[in-house]
Design a protein around this motif. Sequence first.
Motif, PDB file in Angstrom:
ATOM      1  N   PHE A 163       0.855  -1.186   0.000  1.00 45.21           N
ATOM      2  CA  PHE A 163       0.000   0.000   0.000  1.00 45.21           C
ATOM      3  C   PHE A 163       0.892   1.237   0.000  1.00 45.21           C
ATOM      4  N   GLU A 164       0.463   2.259  -0.692  1.00 43.54           N
ATOM      5  CA  GLU A 164       1.123   3.566  -0.619  1.00 43.54           C
ATOM      6  C   GLU A 164       0.070   4.582  -0.216  1.00 43.54           C
ATOM      7  N   TRP A 165       0.387   5.399   0.771  1.00 43.92           N
ATOM      8  CA  TRP A 165      -0.557   6.383   1.286  1.00 43.92           C
ATOM      9  C   TRP A 165       0.147   7.734   1.357  1.00 43.92           C
ATOM     10  N   GLN A 166      -0.421   8.701   0.682  1.00 43.43           N
ATOM     11  CA  GLN A 166       0.150  10.043   0.698  1.00 43.43           C
ATOM     12  C   GLN A 166      -0.540  10.835   1.805  1.00 43.43           C
ATOM     13  N   SER A 167       0.202  11.200   2.842  1.00 49.67           N
ATOM     14  CA  SER A 167      -0.344  11.992   3.936  1.00 49.67           C
ATOM     15  C   SER A 167       0.280  13.382   3.899  1.00 49.67           C
ATOM     16  N   ARG A 168      -0.166  14.231   4.762  1.00 54.59           N
ATOM     17  CA  ARG A 168       0.417  15.580   4.794  1.00 54.59           C
ATOM     18  C   ARG A 168       1.863  15.555   5.287  1.00 54.59           C
ATOM     19  N   PHE A 169       2.282  14.411   5.856  1.00 49.03           N
ATOM     20  CA  PHE A 169       3.656  14.263   6.319  1.00 49.03           C
ATOM     21  C   PHE A 169       4.551  13.610   5.274  1.00 49.03           C
ATOM     22  N   GLY A 170       3.964  13.211   4.149  1.00 49.99           N
ATOM     23  CA  GLY A 170       4.730  12.578   3.085  1.00 49.99           C
ATOM     24  C   GLY A 170       4.201  11.196   2.761  1.00 49.99           C
ATOM     25  N   LEU A 171       4.896  10.504   1.895  1.00 50.51           N
ATOM     26  CA  LEU A 171       4.485   9.179   1.448  1.00 50.51           C
ATOM     27  C   LEU A 171       4.763   8.145   2.528  1.00 50.51           C
ATOM     28  N   ILE A 172       3.766   7.316   2.816  1.00 46.73           N
ATOM     29  CA  ILE A 172       3.909   6.211   3.751  1.00 46.73           C
ATOM     30  C   ILE A 172       3.699   4.930   2.957  1.00 46.73           C
ATOM     31  N   TYR A 232       5.679  -4.014   7.437  1.00 50.34           N
ATOM     32  CA  TYR A 232       6.804  -3.096   7.308  1.00 50.34           C
ATOM     33  C   TYR A 232       6.244  -1.736   6.916  1.00 50.34           C
ATOM     34  N   VAL A 233       6.656  -0.692   7.614  1.00 47.36           N
ATOM     35  CA  VAL A 233       6.256   0.670   7.274  1.00 47.36           C
ATOM     36  C   VAL A 233       7.510   1.429   6.886  1.00 47.36           C
ATOM     37  N   ASN A 234       7.511   1.943   5.663  1.00 45.74           N
ATOM     38  CA  ASN A 234       8.672   2.636   5.099  1.00 45.74           C
ATOM     39  C   ASN A 234       9.936   1.790   5.230  1.00 45.74           C
ATOM     40  N   GLY A 235       9.775   0.469   5.039  1.00 40.95           N
ATOM     41  CA  GLY A 235      10.913  -0.432   5.041  1.00 40.95           C
ATOM     42  C   GLY A 235      11.340  -0.951   6.398  1.00 40.95           C
TER      43      GLY A 235
END
Length: 54
Positions: A21-30, A40-43
């Motif tokens: 899954f890729e999720w674009q948040s206001r803090f950046g890509l997750i 695994y989140v961001n590796g």
Amino acid sequence: MNARLPQTVREFEVAEPPVHFEWQSRFGLIVIDIVDGVAYVNGERVEPAVSEAG
């Protein structure tokens, strides 16, 4: 020369494919990946939370 894979064809049919899954948040890509039941989140591996219920 190619080496044979240790898995059989049957194991490939039963194995779950990785989830991505890729999720674009206001803090950046997750990026969230689930491989062999491990998240695994961001590796980085995410340890499951311990349930206090029961």
